[in-house]
Design a protein around this motif. Sequence first.
Motif: not given
Lengths: 146, 128
Positions: A86, A88, B54-55, B57-59, B77-82
């Motif tokens: 979700g 990170q 996470l790839w 996010m690495a970008q 760095l914080s992100v949400q994946f969608r």
Amino acid sequence: MPVNTDAIGKTYPATRYAVGREKIKEYASAVGEHNPIHLDPEVARTAGFADVVAPPMFAVVYSNAAILPGLFDPEVGIDFAHMVHGSQEFRWGPLVVAGDEITTTATLSDVSERGGMGFYVFETDSRNQDGETVCIGTWTNIVRMG
Amino acid sequence: MISMDAGDTFELKVTPDRYLTVRYAGASGDFNPIHIDEEFATQVGLPGRILHGLWTMAQVARAHTEALGGPDKLERLSVQFRGMGVMEEEVVVTGTVREVDGERATVSSEATQNGKRIIRNGEATIRL
């Protein structure tokens, strides 16, 4: 079935990871990092580092083994078929370089439920051989509940 | 000390090739078959193999470190994946400086593919 919160606070055995120059190069190549500080030891030394520098997101590599036991822990009870990553967060300290030895400890920091979804939050604490915290990771996995 | 102002923007564009997820799986240690096995991915209801979050996010991280002065500048760095990212389609990362306060800056970001956000609510702290 509601989420089981009994395991909140559970900490898993620490893992150790020896950071290698070629592994940094392989990772850098896979994520498109072209900065020679990650690839060329001479460039890294000229910039003041002992060896090639790991890109910040290399944290994924050295903390991977620490995170797995919690994901597979029956006491936590994550349903993999319905799990997605979700969100990170990483917070970084001193840069990691080839030759470092990173020790990572993972803790299940929270389990909660809202809107028919279970939220499982793990925190990883990674330190180098000098005891400096190089990365704190917060890994949130979401499980759609049946 | 790097100089930046609220409102500054940056962008990174990258197109993952057909075998990217296989290389990233090896490099990262994440061998979840939804990323590397077409048959498995379609069996579990996906359109095909998908990118590792996470790839992507690495970008997002790389967009920051390339635009803002190197890997030591990225403190958080914080992100949400969608949704899901796919191969052979361009990924566009955009970042915007929100606030500059003494020794730190706050940057927001997202990553899109075909106009759909695959990373949202990216937020970074940059050491100036």
